[in-house]
Motif scaffolding. Structure first.
Motif, mmCIF file in Angstrom:
data_model
loop_
_atom_site.group_PDB
_atom_site.id
_atom_site.type_symbol
_atom_site.label_atom_id
_atom_site.label_comp_id
_atom_site.label_asym_id
_atom_site.label_seq_id
_atom_site.Cartn_x
_atom_site.Cartn_y
_atom_site.Cartn_z
ATOM 1 N N PHE A 21 1.595 9.190 -13.978
ATOM 2 C CA PHE A 21 1.386 9.796 -12.667
ATOM 3 C C PHE A 21 2.510 9.319 -11.742
ATOM 4 O O PHE A 21 2.536 8.153 -11.353
ATOM 5 C CB PHE A 21 0.020 9.407 -12.090
ATOM 6 N N PRO A 22 3.441 10.186 -11.391
ATOM 7 C CA PRO A 22 4.594 9.747 -10.602
ATOM 8 C C PRO A 22 4.209 9.442 -9.157
ATOM 9 O O PRO A 22 3.169 9.904 -8.664
ATOM 10 C CB PRO A 22 5.534 10.959 -10.661
ATOM 11 N N ASP A 23 5.049 8.650 -8.485
ATOM 12 C CA ASP A 23 4.836 8.424 -7.059
ATOM 13 C C ASP A 23 4.915 9.764 -6.333
ATOM 14 O O ASP A 23 5.811 10.571 -6.603
ATOM 15 C CB ASP A 23 5.903 7.484 -6.496
ATOM 16 N N PRO A 24 3.986 10.022 -5.411
ATOM 17 C CA PRO A 24 4.009 11.298 -4.701
ATOM 18 C C PRO A 24 5.276 11.474 -3.876
ATOM 19 O O PRO A 24 5.827 10.507 -3.340
ATOM 20 C CB PRO A 24 2.779 11.207 -3.780
ATOM 21 N N GLU A 25 5.734 12.708 -3.797
ATOM 22 C CA GLU A 25 6.901 13.016 -2.968
ATOM 23 C C GLU A 25 6.551 12.792 -1.496
ATOM 24 O O GLU A 25 5.413 13.031 -1.072
ATOM 25 C CB GLU A 25 7.319 14.480 -3.172
ATOM 26 N N PRO A 26 7.517 12.351 -0.684
ATOM 27 C CA PRO A 26 7.260 12.226 0.761
ATOM 28 C C PRO A 26 6.907 13.584 1.362
ATOM 29 O O PRO A 26 7.366 14.626 0.895
ATOM 30 C CB PRO A 26 8.596 11.709 1.315
ATOM 31 N N LEU A 27 6.070 13.560 2.389
ATOM 32 C CA LEU A 27 5.673 14.789 3.064
ATOM 33 C C LEU A 27 6.586 15.049 4.256
ATOM 34 O O LEU A 27 6.896 14.134 5.021
ATOM 35 C CB LEU A 27 4.219 14.695 3.550
ATOM 36 N N ALA A 28 6.988 16.302 4.418
ATOM 37 C CA ALA A 28 7.828 16.667 5.556
ATOM 38 C C ALA A 28 7.016 16.785 6.832
ATOM 39 O O ALA A 28 7.533 16.608 7.934
ATOM 40 C CB ALA A 28 8.551 17.991 5.269
ATOM 41 N N SER A 29 5.725 17.092 6.691
ATOM 42 C CA SER A 29 4.841 17.207 7.857
ATOM 43 C C SER A 29 3.425 16.857 7.403
ATOM 44 O O SER A 29 3.156 16.734 6.207
ATOM 45 C CB SER A 29 4.881 18.622 8.438
ATOM 46 N N GLY A 55 -8.052 5.131 0.271
ATOM 47 C CA GLY A 55 -7.429 5.502 1.547
ATOM 48 C C GLY A 55 -6.184 4.688 1.829
ATOM 49 O O GLY A 55 -5.143 5.221 2.235
ATOM 50 N N ALA A 56 -6.258 3.377 1.581
ATOM 51 C CA ALA A 56 -5.108 2.503 1.825
ATOM 52 C C ALA A 56 -3.958 2.840 0.884
ATOM 53 O O ALA A 56 -2.790 2.838 1.283
ATOM 54 C CB ALA A 56 -5.523 1.045 1.667
ATOM 55 N N ALA A 57 -4.279 3.141 -0.388
ATOM 56 C CA ALA A 57 -3.230 3.481 -1.356
ATOM 57 C C ALA A 57 -2.542 4.792 -0.970
ATOM 58 O O ALA A 57 -1.314 4.901 -1.041
ATOM 59 C CB ALA A 57 -3.827 3.581 -2.750
ATOM 60 N N LEU A 58 -3.321 5.785 -0.559
ATOM 61 C CA LEU A 58 -2.724 7.052 -0.118
ATOM 62 C C LEU A 58 -1.844 6.837 1.111
ATOM 63 O O LEU A 58 -0.768 7.440 1.233
ATOM 64 C CB LEU A 58 -3.822 8.077 0.177
ATOM 65 N N ARG A 63 0.854 9.126 3.277
ATOM 66 C CA ARG A 63 -0.126 10.102 3.733
ATOM 67 C C ARG A 63 -0.834 9.594 4.979
ATOM 68 O O ARG A 63 -1.076 8.397 5.115
ATOM 69 C CB ARG A 63 -1.172 10.366 2.643
ATOM 70 N N ARG A 64 -1.167 10.505 5.877
ATOM 71 C CA ARG A 64 -2.018 10.157 7.006
ATOM 72 C C ARG A 64 -3.467 10.349 6.571
ATOM 73 O O ARG A 64 -3.869 11.440 6.165
ATOM 74 C CB ARG A 64 -1.719 11.042 8.223
ATOM 75 N N VAL A 65 -4.232 9.264 6.636
ATOM 76 C CA VAL A 65 -5.577 9.255 6.059
ATOM 77 C C VAL A 65 -6.597 8.881 7.137
ATOM 78 O O VAL A 65 -6.382 7.950 7.916
ATOM 79 C CB VAL A 65 -5.670 8.252 4.889
ATOM 80 N N TYR A 274 -6.045 1.224 -7.852
ATOM 81 C CA TYR A 274 -6.269 2.187 -6.760
ATOM 82 C C TYR A 274 -4.999 2.969 -6.433
ATOM 83 O O TYR A 274 -5.081 4.141 -6.048
ATOM 84 C CB TYR A 274 -6.853 1.487 -5.534
ATOM 85 N N ARG A 275 -3.844 2.354 -6.611
ATOM 86 C CA ARG A 275 -2.609 3.138 -6.448
ATOM 87 C C ARG A 275 -2.524 4.208 -7.539
ATOM 88 O O ARG A 275 -2.109 5.339 -7.266
ATOM 89 C CB ARG A 275 -1.395 2.205 -6.496
ATOM 90 N N GLN A 276 -2.924 3.843 -8.761
ATOM 91 C CA GLN A 276 -2.915 4.841 -9.830
ATOM 92 C C GLN A 276 -3.910 5.956 -9.540
ATOM 93 O O GLN A 276 -3.630 7.136 -9.784
ATOM 94 C CB GLN A 276 -3.245 4.186 -11.176
ATOM 95 N N LEU A 277 -5.085 5.602 -9.002
ATOM 96 C CA LEU A 277 -6.072 6.628 -8.646
ATOM 97 C C LEU A 277 -5.505 7.584 -7.605
ATOM 98 O O LEU A 277 -5.677 8.806 -7.711
ATOM 99 C CB LEU A 277 -7.348 5.964 -8.119
ATOM 100 N N ALA A 278 -4.808 7.030 -6.609
ATOM 101 C CA ALA A 278 -4.178 7.882 -5.589
ATOM 102 C C ALA A 278 -3.159 8.820 -6.228
ATOM 103 O O ALA A 278 -3.132 10.029 -5.941
ATOM 104 C CB ALA A 278 -3.521 7.010 -4.513
ATOM 105 N N ARG A 279 -2.329 8.288 -7.116
ATOM 106 C CA ARG A 279 -1.323 9.123 -7.774
ATOM 107 C C ARG A 279 -1.970 10.185 -8.656
ATOM 108 O O ARG A 279 -1.501 11.325 -8.719
ATOM 109 C CB ARG A 279 -0.371 8.253 -8.614
#
Length: 288
Positions: A21-29, A55-58, A63-65, A274-279
């Motif tokens: 599960f790769p690190d999520p791409e940054p969000l532009a908005s 929530g903390a991992a996202l 991500r805004r959580v 939890y980081r893996q769960l977020a990914r």
């Protein structure tokens, strides 16, 4: 010949190949948010722990959580360093006071990008008071509508019951994440919970779907934990997520410290899980 460590990196706890599960791409908005209800009518299955740390991992991944504490015990609020019993305005205010806005009740946490709408014992009165309301099952959905544009993910920490508050959470949500303790008694209520989800989808919220079941409090040393996960896989197939959260004293320790494990013990296996769960949720399309 591969070593046991090599096998562990490619096989999940029920023997399925473990994807990368790769690190999520940054969000532009930011926004609109996907709303996820963390739900299980059995208590003590790691629901609040999962809400806080997911929530903390996202948030770590940009991500805004927003976490909505929807349990009168207020454990998610306390676990994020907010004392809800000292607050005049909580999620109860948002539900019951005409004109109340999310901005009136939201509180920042110590984690950048992670906010919380706290709850306290006042919320227990809402279940009775909502009975006489028009469209009583949709009160939370209406209250959160204005917040959806501000966040990428909204996590609702439900109380351990299938009452009107939980139905409100399911009516507001796009998806349901079911934390399931790796213990046989915890299995018994899952079919009832899924039946409730299906009723809400049929009658109140056609967009609702089950995002997955995440095994919690897993002890890889015991045959019992493995058997429970195997039974879940047999019954629910791919709804069982690859990520499994192990049992560790670090989770209660981080709760006492009023911060997520991702900041309390950032290199611990629990934080990594939890980081893996977020990914995994991002990769599945269940989170932004």
């Amino acid at each position: 010949m591969s070593s046991p460590d090599d096998v562990a990196t490619t096989i999940d706890p029920v023997g399925r190949p473990l994807p990368v599960f790769p690190d999520p791409e940054p969000l532009a908005s930011h926004g609109p948010a996907r709303i996820i209800a963390l739900c299980n009518q059995k208590g003590g299955v790691g629901k609040t722990t999962t809400t806080i740390n997911l929530g903390a991992a996202l948030a770590e991944y940009g991500r805004r959580v927003l976490i909505v504490d929807f349990d009168p015990q207020g454990a998610a609020s306390v676990g994020l360093g907010v004392n809800p019993h000292e607050l005049d305005k909580t999620v109860y205010t948002l539900l019951m006071e005409r004109g109340a806005q999310v901005a009136d009740v939201v509180r920042p946490s110590s984690v950048p990008g992670l906010d919380v709408i706290p709850a306290n014992i006042d919320l227990s009165a809402a279940e009775v008071q909502l009975v006489g309301e028009v469209a009583r099952e949709s009160v939370l959905a209406r209250a959160l509508r204005a917040a959806e544009a501000e966040y990428d993910v909204i996590l609702i920490d439900c109380q351990p019951s299938l009452g009107l508050l939980t139905v409100n959470a399911l009516t507001a949500a796009h998806g349901v994440l079911i934390p399931l303790e790796c213990e046989f008694f915890a299995l018994r209520g899952v079919a009832l919970l899924i039946e409730t989800v299906e009723k809400v989808r049929d009658r109140l919220n056609p967009r609702l779907r089950i995002d997955g079941i995440v095994g919690t409090m897993h002890d890889p040393r015991t045959l019992h934990s493995k058997e429970v996960l195997a039974r879940v896989l047999e019954a629910f197939g791919d709804q069982l997520l690859h990520t499994v959260i192990g049992r560790t004293v670090k989770f209660p320790d981080s709760s006492v410290a009023a911060e997520p494990i991702t900041s309390y013990a950032p290199t611990h296996a629990g934080a990594s899980a939890y980081r893996q769960l977020a990914r995994e949720l991002v990769a599945r399309g269940d989170a932004a």
